[in-house]
Design an enzyme around this catalytic site. Sequence first.
Site, PDB file in Angstrom:
ATOM      1  N   ILE A 139      10.107 -50.478  19.182  1.00 12.72           N
ATOM      2  CA  ILE A 139       9.000 -50.532  18.237  1.00 12.72           C
ATOM      3  C   ILE A 139       9.510 -50.025  16.891  1.00 12.72           C
ATOM      4  O   ILE A 139      10.030 -48.920  16.790  1.00 12.72           O
ATOM      5  CB  ILE A 139       7.800 -49.697  18.716  1.00 12.72           C
ATOM      6  CG1 ILE A 139       7.387 -50.121  20.127  1.00 12.72           C
ATOM      7  CG2 ILE A 139       6.649 -49.835  17.728  1.00 12.72           C
ATOM      8  CD1 ILE A 139       7.037 -51.577  20.299  1.00 12.72           C
ATOM      9  N   LYS A 140       9.348 -50.856  15.869  1.00 10.71           N
ATOM     10  CA  LYS A 140       9.879 -50.547  14.547  1.00 10.71           C
ATOM     11  C   LYS A 140       8.843 -49.795  13.724  1.00 10.71           C
ATOM     12  O   LYS A 140       7.724 -50.279  13.530  1.00 10.71           O
ATOM     13  CB  LYS A 140      10.225 -51.864  13.844  1.00 10.71           C
ATOM     14  CG  LYS A 140      11.653 -51.990  13.372  1.00 10.71           C
ATOM     15  CD  LYS A 140      11.858 -53.359  12.774  1.00 10.71           C
ATOM     16  CE  LYS A 140      13.105 -53.373  11.921  1.00 10.71           C
ATOM     17  NZ  LYS A 140      13.328 -54.690  11.319  1.00 10.71           N
ATOM     18  N   ILE A 141       9.236 -48.626  13.221  1.00 11.68           N
ATOM     19  CA  ILE A 141       8.331 -47.796  12.422  1.00 11.68           C
ATOM     20  C   ILE A 141       9.027 -47.439  11.107  1.00 11.68           C
ATOM     21  O   ILE A 141      10.139 -46.903  11.128  1.00 11.68           O
ATOM     22  CB  ILE A 141       7.949 -46.507  13.177  1.00 11.68           C
ATOM     23  CG1 ILE A 141       7.231 -46.848  14.491  1.00 11.68           C
ATOM     24  CG2 ILE A 141       7.073 -45.606  12.300  1.00 11.68           C
ATOM     25  CD1 ILE A 141       6.901 -45.628  15.343  1.00 11.68           C
TER      26      ILE A 141
END
Length: 373
Positions: A139-141
């Site tokens: 998951i890209k944050i």
Amino acid sequence: MTTPTQALSDAGVSIWLDDLSRARLADGSLAKLIEEKNVVGVTTNPTIFHAAITKGHGYDEKLRELVTAGADAERTVFELTTSDVADACRLFAPVAEATGGVDGRVSIEVDPRKAWDTQGTIAEAQRLHEKVNEPNVHIKIPATVEGLEAIAATLGAGISVNVTLIFSLERYRAVINAFMTGLEKAKAAGHDLTAIHSVASFFVSRVDTEVDKRLAAIGTDQALGLKGKAGLANARLAYQIFEEEFTSERWKLLAAAGAHPQRPLWASTGVKDPNLPDTLYVTGLVAPQTVNTMPEKTLDATFDHAEVTGDTVTGTYAEANAHLDALASLGVDYNDVVAVLETEGLDKFVASWNELLADVEQTLSATAHGARA
């Protein structure tokens, strides 16, 4: 004969493709890159999905299904992007299994409009993770100040994270702290640390774009002689921080519990200045335990003619510091450069996301009326 991409892999650099679409999955071209060009992962972002979904007809069937289901643009984008990422995760599952989950990763980004909303990002990360439902998803944050707490909380919930849009060395230190805090939370909650993975995406070419614009405005021979070097210098000093932080006592406690280090990932590695070598941000950033995520044009150039000579990062730190000092002496404000780049990077992703929603809304309407050509 060893190819340049194999040489990169042998030097400890994982090659990830910075692109994903339904067409790549359907026509076998992504599988071919795994087989022939040592690609062991994929990254996506709102700009990539905007291009994928709004060009061609690869999504027509799914769009018709979603129209029939009464989906709005928000739900449609969520369904299309998570479906692609889940399929890519399954394609890369053998790579993930062979590398203990270190590679074979596929990244999907939280809604960039939530980049300044800690709790919204945490909720979105959980939602994406549950929807994709594959062990090798990242998951890209974004590494905003508000994102740091979300990064720690998401990792603390046992979810693997790709931290994106890092430009400054100071923020990178904060990202590593958030990563270790997240693992400490995960450990306290009873999560298996061996199953949690993370990368820290440090952007490269955009640093040169902004710095070189300022050097060109200064216009002296000294200023012009410094062009095209800030991106590598900044990234190399980030690797020095990686080496320092991941030999600390704090890290050793986590490693003893089975934690994997958060690898530096070189992002934005497509060369934008035609006067620079097209593989500059590949051959100049070869170091163990790193990832280089490349657009296909850069991957092809690397495979075709990159000269990989081993580690080009370790031992360059004094030179890199001297370069940043030289920029400062000319009045190029490092802190202003990285602040501008973070703002621009987020603005671009938000704009791409809003364009994607608007285009999907139009496409849904056209599909509903049978008017899509």
